[in-house]
Design a protein around this motif. Structure first.
Motif, PDB file in Angstrom:
ATOM      1  N   VAL A 184       0.816  -1.217   0.000  1.00 12.47           N
ATOM      2  CA  VAL A 184       0.000   0.000   0.000  1.00 12.47           C
ATOM      3  C   VAL A 184       0.851   1.270   0.000  1.00 12.47           C
ATOM      4  O   VAL A 184       0.559   2.196  -0.762  1.00 12.47           O
ATOM      5  N   PRO A 185       1.935   1.371   0.798  1.00 10.32           N
ATOM      6  CA  PRO A 185       2.725   2.604   0.732  1.00 10.32           C
ATOM      7  C   PRO A 185       3.293   2.863  -0.666  1.00 10.32           C
ATOM      8  O   PRO A 185       3.281   4.005  -1.156  1.00 10.32           O
ATOM      9  N   LYS A 186       3.746   1.807  -1.330  1.00  6.92           N
ATOM     10  CA  LYS A 186       4.276   1.966  -2.686  1.00  6.92           C
ATOM     11  C   LYS A 186       3.165   2.386  -3.648  1.00  6.92           C
ATOM     12  O   LYS A 186       3.365   3.247  -4.506  1.00  6.92           O
ATOM     13  N   LEU A 187       1.974   1.777  -3.492  1.00  8.25           N
ATOM     14  CA  LEU A 187       0.846   2.144  -4.340  1.00  8.25           C
ATOM     15  C   LEU A 187       0.442   3.599  -4.121  1.00  8.25           C
ATOM     16  O   LEU A 187       0.143   4.321  -5.076  1.00  8.25           O
ATOM     17  N   VAL A 188       0.440   4.013  -2.867  1.00  6.48           N
ATOM     18  CA  VAL A 188       0.095   5.410  -2.560  1.00  6.48           C
ATOM     19  C   VAL A 188       1.104   6.343  -3.205  1.00  6.48           C
ATOM     20  O   VAL A 188       0.739   7.366  -3.795  1.00  6.48           O
ATOM     21  N   SER A 189       2.379   5.979  -3.130  1.00  6.74           N
ATOM     22  CA  SER A 189       3.427   6.800  -3.742  1.00  6.74           C
ATOM     23  C   SER A 189       3.220   6.900  -5.250  1.00  6.74           C
ATOM     24  O   SER A 189       3.319   7.985  -5.827  1.00  6.74           O
ATOM     25  N   MET A 190       2.891   5.763  -5.890  1.00  4.99           N
ATOM     26  CA  MET A 190       2.668   5.777  -7.330  1.00  4.99           C
ATOM     27  C   MET A 190       1.438   6.605  -7.690  1.00  4.99           C
ATOM     28  O   MET A 190       1.450   7.363  -8.672  1.00  4.99           O
ATOM     29  N   ILE A 191       0.396   6.493  -6.902  1.00  3.43           N
ATOM     30  CA  ILE A 191      -0.816   7.269  -7.160  1.00  3.43           C
ATOM     31  C   ILE A 191      -0.524   8.755  -7.019  1.00  3.43           C
ATOM     32  O   ILE A 191      -1.006   9.572  -7.815  1.00  3.43           O
ATOM     33  N   GLU A 192       0.279   9.124  -6.021  1.00  2.00           N
ATOM     34  CA  GLU A 192       0.643  10.532  -5.854  1.00  2.00           C
ATOM     35  C   GLU A 192       1.435  11.025  -7.060  1.00  2.00           C
ATOM     36  O   GLU A 192       1.227  12.151  -7.529  1.00  2.00           O
ATOM     37  N   GLN A 193       2.339  10.186  -7.590  1.00  2.18           N
ATOM     38  CA  GLN A 193       3.099  10.576  -8.773  1.00  2.18           C
ATOM     39  C   GLN A 193       2.173  10.766  -9.970  1.00  2.18           C
ATOM     40  O   GLN A 193       2.318  11.729 -10.731  1.00  2.18           O
ATOM     41  N   VAL A 194       1.216   9.850 -10.127  1.00  3.93           N
ATOM     42  CA  VAL A 194       0.260   9.979 -11.235  1.00  3.93           C
ATOM     43  C   VAL A 194      -0.568  11.251 -11.060  1.00  3.93           C
ATOM     44  O   VAL A 194      -0.826  11.968 -12.037  1.00  3.93           O
ATOM     45  N   GLU A 195      -0.963  11.545  -9.826  1.00  6.11           N
ATOM     46  CA  GLU A 195      -1.713  12.781  -9.580  1.00  6.11           C
ATOM     47  C   GLU A 195      -0.880  14.004  -9.939  1.00  6.11           C
ATOM     48  O   GLU A 195      -1.394  14.958 -10.533  1.00  6.11           O
ATOM     49  N   ASN A 196       0.408  13.986  -9.573  1.00  4.98           N
ATOM     50  CA  ASN A 196       1.283  15.109  -9.916  1.00  4.98           C
ATOM     51  C   ASN A 196       1.391  15.273 -11.423  1.00  4.98           C
ATOM     52  O   ASN A 196       1.356  16.399 -11.947  1.00  4.98           O
ATOM     53  N   ILE A 197       1.527  14.143 -12.137  1.00  2.00           N
ATOM     54  CA  ILE A 197       1.614  14.207 -13.596  1.00  2.00           C
ATOM     55  C   ILE A 197       0.313  14.755 -14.175  1.00  2.00           C
ATOM     56  O   ILE A 197       0.329  15.599 -15.078  1.00  2.00           O
ATOM     57  N   MET A 198      -0.818  14.270 -13.644  1.00  5.36           N
ATOM     58  CA  MET A 198      -2.110  14.753 -14.133  1.00  5.36           C
ATOM     59  C   MET A 198      -2.280  16.246 -13.855  1.00  5.36           C
ATOM     60  O   MET A 198      -2.794  16.979 -14.710  1.00  5.36           O
ATOM     61  N   ASP A 199      -1.847  16.697 -12.684  1.00  3.30           N
ATOM     62  CA  ASP A 199      -1.918  18.127 -12.377  1.00  3.30           C
ATOM     63  C   ASP A 199      -1.049  18.921 -13.347  1.00  3.30           C
ATOM     64  O   ASP A 199      -1.462  19.975 -13.850  1.00  3.30           O
ATOM     65  N   PHE A 200       0.149  18.400 -13.634  1.00  2.00           N
ATOM     66  CA  PHE A 200       1.058  19.061 -14.560  1.00  2.00           C
ATOM     67  C   PHE A 200       0.436  19.147 -15.954  1.00  2.00           C
ATOM     68  O   PHE A 200       0.430  20.205 -16.590  1.00  2.00           O
ATOM     69  N   VAL A 201      -0.115  18.027 -16.417  1.00  2.00           N
ATOM     70  CA  VAL A 201      -0.734  18.007 -17.751  1.00  2.00           C
ATOM     71  C   VAL A 201      -1.933  18.946 -17.791  1.00  2.00           C
ATOM     72  O   VAL A 201      -2.122  19.683 -18.763  1.00  2.00           O
ATOM     73  N   THR A 202      -2.719  18.955 -16.726  1.00  2.00           N
ATOM     74  CA  THR A 202      -3.879  19.847 -16.663  1.00  2.00           C
ATOM     75  C   THR A 202      -3.433  21.305 -16.715  1.00  2.00           C
ATOM     76  O   THR A 202      -4.037  22.114 -17.428  1.00  2.00           O
ATOM     77  N   ASP A 203      -2.373  21.634 -15.974  1.00  2.00           N
ATOM     78  CA  ASP A 203      -1.857  23.004 -16.002  1.00  2.00           C
ATOM     79  C   ASP A 203      -1.379  23.383 -17.393  1.00  2.00           C
ATOM     80  O   ASP A 203      -1.607  24.510 -17.864  1.00  2.00           O
ATOM     81  N   ILE A 204      -0.715  22.444 -18.078  1.00  2.00           N
ATOM     82  CA  ILE A 204      -0.220  22.737 -19.431  1.00  2.00           C
ATOM     83  C   ILE A 204      -1.393  22.931 -20.384  1.00  2.00           C
ATOM     84  O   ILE A 204      -1.383  23.839 -21.213  1.00  2.00           O
ATOM     85  N   ILE A 205      -2.408  22.080 -20.253  1.00  2.00           N
ATOM     86  CA  ILE A 205      -3.564  22.199 -21.146  1.00  2.00           C
ATOM     87  C   ILE A 205      -4.279  23.526 -20.923  1.00  2.00           C
ATOM     88  O   ILE A 205      -4.752  24.146 -21.880  1.00  2.00           O
ATOM     89  N   LYS A 206      -4.339  23.972 -19.688  1.00  2.00           N
ATOM     90  CA  LYS A 206      -5.009  25.238 -19.388  1.00  2.00           C
ATOM     91  C   LYS A 206      -4.190  26.439 -19.860  1.00  2.00           C
ATOM     92  O   LYS A 206      -4.761  27.491 -20.133  1.00  2.00           O
ATOM     93  N   ASP A 207      -2.862  26.273 -19.970  1.00  2.00           N
ATOM     94  CA  ASP A 207      -1.997  27.375 -20.373  1.00  2.00           C
ATOM     95  C   ASP A 207      -1.915  27.419 -21.899  1.00  2.00           C
ATOM     96  O   ASP A 207      -1.337  26.539 -22.531  1.00  2.00           O
ATOM     97  N   LYS A 208      -2.486  28.451 -22.514  1.00  2.00           N
ATOM     98  CA  LYS A 208      -2.554  28.543 -23.970  1.00  2.00           C
ATOM     99  C   LYS A 208      -1.166  28.613 -24.591  1.00  2.00           C
ATOM    100  O   LYS A 208      -0.909  27.987 -25.622  1.00  2.00           O
ATOM    101  N   GLN A 209      -0.258  29.335 -23.975  1.00  2.00           N
ATOM    102  CA  GLN A 209       1.090  29.471 -24.523  1.00  2.00           C
ATOM    103  C   GLN A 209       1.799  28.114 -24.572  1.00  2.00           C
ATOM    104  O   GLN A 209       2.442  27.775 -25.567  1.00  2.00           O
ATOM    105  N   SER A 210       1.652  27.319 -23.523  1.00  2.00           N
ATOM    106  CA  SER A 210       2.285  25.996 -23.499  1.00  2.00           C
ATOM    107  C   SER A 210       1.683  25.073 -24.546  1.00  2.00           C
ATOM    108  O   SER A 210       2.401  24.348 -25.234  1.00  2.00           O
ATOM    109  N   THR A 211       0.346  25.099 -24.686  1.00  2.00           N
ATOM    110  CA  THR A 211      -0.286  24.226 -25.680  1.00  2.00           C
ATOM    111  C   THR A 211       0.100  24.647 -27.088  1.00  2.00           C
ATOM    112  O   THR A 211       0.330  23.785 -27.946  1.00  2.00           O
TER     113      THR A 211
END
Length: 195
Positions: free
Chosen positions: A89-116
């Protein structure tokens, strides 16, 4: 005065002496302040105990729990698997947090017109040559098909000999020969069976 009365008086004097100490008085004051919380805790514990007693006494509930437990396949393997899962479970939680960070990053890029815009322009640079080659290849195939359909020819031995002089045909035949050699290296029995 009897012996027991003397002991009681001594006990009372000792109790009064203890109660006169400032730390004892502070502790008693703190305890009196916490009495409502203690009472609520005791009441909730009593409620839990009453619920437990009523469940134990309720045969219908016990039968339902027994039926549910009997349908579950709980054995040593299941327990070991559950323990292994809990350990991971600790490893799974760590992986889920990494996926969440990636999703947040991708969401931020998608929202930023200059980056897209930057991403799309870079993607266009890589895909345009590939698409152009694909379109060229399709148009070549289309032209060859149209010419072959419009201009049917009788293929003779002499026309094939004439084609053999063309460098494009020679190069194509070299590719065919190389492909056959590679296939033969991978599966030499195939050509033996074909003979």
């Amino acid at each position: 005065m009897g012996y027991s009365e003397t002991n009681t008086n001594k006990d009372m004097i000792q109790l009064i002496n203890e109660l006169e100490k400032p730390e004892v008085q502070e502790s008693l004051t703190a305890l009196l302040g916490k009495l409502p919380d203690i009472q609520k805790t005791l009441e909730s514990a009593e409620n839990i105990m009453d619920f437990g007693k009523s469940v134990v006494q309720d045969k219908e509930s016990i039968n339902k729990y027994e039926q549910t437990l009997s349908t579950l396949n709980i054995n040593g393997e299941t327990v070991v698997a559950l323990i292994t899962l809990i350990e991971k479970v600790p490893k799974l939680v760590s992986m889920i947090e990494q996926v969440e960070n990636i999703m947040d990053f991708v969401t931020d890029i998608i929202k930023d017109k200059q980056s897209t815009d930057y991403l799309l322009s870079n993607l266009k640079e890589y895909t345009e040559p590939i698409l152009k080659e694909g379109k060229d290849g399709l148009s070549l195939i289309k032209r060859v098909k149209e010419r072959a359909d419009c201009n049917p020819q009788n293929v003779t031995f002499f026309s094939v000999m004439k084609w053999m002089k063309d460098p494009t045909v020679k190069r194509g035949l070299c590719y065919v020969q190389a492909a056959l050699e590679i296939i033969n290296e991978k599966d030499p029995e195939r050509f033996e069976r074909g003979k």
